[in-house]
Design an enzyme around this catalytic site. Structure first.
Site: not given
Ligand SMILES: *Cc1c(COP(=O)(O)O)cnc(C)c1O
Length: 360
Positions: A101, A172, A196
């Protein structure tokens, strides 16, 4: 049969929240219509939005120095929004990389600004490890420092927070927000896709230090402009109202069970149970060094790869859903976000034990 869903995202939501949402699905607050059928600018929805923000502020202890934004575009939307909002002409965006990511964030950032990446992985012999935060050689000049505290695919979590004398720290937190206590003041911008630990997909959250909103950045779509979203109370355009409603319910639920400290205790117990079993087993293994193992995403591998398919089929038959690892790393992955109960971990471990016995 009870089904436990180990999906990495969209992920399971607390059953109590799902049941409440079901009960008020077509008649919310006695209005005779669903929350998703009313205007985002109506009084009941504005109250929901205000209470949702207040609840998140209480849960994360967010001070008035920060705006809390409810946005579109998921985690990846912020991959673009960060450089667009924080770009400076004379300094690069610095991206710390420790997995799939964070590398994705660098690639997106490079479309808009000058990037400098810092790979902190120190893998040896298939063992995943990272440099501790105090060993990161962050450049002096940076428009921002971006990092990913929990690498959802690789199962690597960074528990310390980097510091920089001038550059804002951007995190993030898509896969670990609200899972353990953090000090929001250590950060300047926190963002997360909702699917999540917060609610369904479609909604994302940004917690932005107000002083950062004065940066001009680059020309950008209005829906990715943090200053516009802040000024418009996250209602520059129609927000994902149903996802917002569910997030509010998840926050309320979290507060009712003791907030983030209680959640963290629960999460640490769950993760310890699973890692302890994997470490004690001759049949399964985990490749991540102990002090950077994710509390949320537990990748594990069978020593005999040929049994992967059989493992997944039988797991599904036993109500254990979505255990296949990401195609980039193979093996298995159990995502055990906030909503996963301890019983789910126990069910997984007893299945793993049985499978190991039967196939050794
Ligand atoms: C799931 C995730 C994303 C992406 O999220 P989207 O909503 O699909 O754009 C970005 N960073 C991390 C760490 C993630 O786990």
């Amino acid at each position: 049969m009870t089904v436990y869903n180990f999906c990495a995202g969209p992920a399971m939501l607390p059953p109590a929240v799902m049941e409440k949402a079901q009960a008020e699905f077509i008649n919310w607050q006695g209005l005779g219509v669903s929350v998703m059928e009313i205007s985002h600018r109506s009084k009941p929805f504005l109250e929901l939005a205000n209470e949702c923000e207040a609840s998140l502020r209480r849960l994360m202890n967010i001070s008035d120095e920060f705006e809390v934004l409810f946005m579109h575009g998921g985690g990846r939307g912020h991959f673009a929004a960060v450089p667009l909002n924080l770009h400076l002409d004379d300094a690069p965006g610095v991206y710390v990389e420790n997995g799939i990511w964070s590398i994705g964030a660098t690639k997106e950032g490079a479309k808009f600004t000058t990037v400098e990446s810092l790979d902190i992985r120190t893998d040896t012999d298939g063992q995943f490890d990272i440099l501790p935060v105090d060993k990161w050689q962050l450049p002096e000049k940076a428009s921002f420092i971006h990092y990913c505290p929990n690498e959802t695919i690789d199962g690597i979590e960074i528990f310390d927070v980097p510091k920089h004398p001038t550059a804002p720290i951007v995190a993030d937190m898509s896969s670990m927000i609200l899972s353990r206590e953090i000090n929001v003041d250590d950060f300047d911008l926190i963002y997360a896709g909702a699917q999540k630990n917060i609610g369904p997909s479609g909604l994302s959250i940004a917690i932005v230090r107000k002083s950062l909103l004065e940066r001009e950045g680059l020309p950008k779509p209005a829906i990715l402009d943090y200053a516009i979203e802040a000024k418009q109370n996250s209602m520059y355009n129609t927000p994902p109202t149903y996802a917002w409603y569910l997030a509010a319910e998840v926050f309320k639920y979290l507060e009712s069970i003791g907030g983030v400290p209680a959640m963290e205790k629960h999460n640490r117990e769950k993760a310890a149970l699973l890692y302890d079993y994997i470490d004690s087993s001759e049949f399964y293994f985990n490749k991540v060094t102990a002090d950077c193992r994710s509390l949320m995403n537990v990748p594990f591998w069978l020593k005999d790869d040929a049994l992967n398919e059989k493992f997944l089929t039988e797991a599904e038959q036993n109500g254990l859903m979505a255990l296949e690892g990401h195609r980039f790393v193979g093996g298995m992955r159990a995502s055990i976000y906030n909503a996963m109960p301890k019983e789910g971990i126990e069910a997984l471990i007893s299945f793993m034990k049985r499978f190991a016995q039967e196939n050794s």
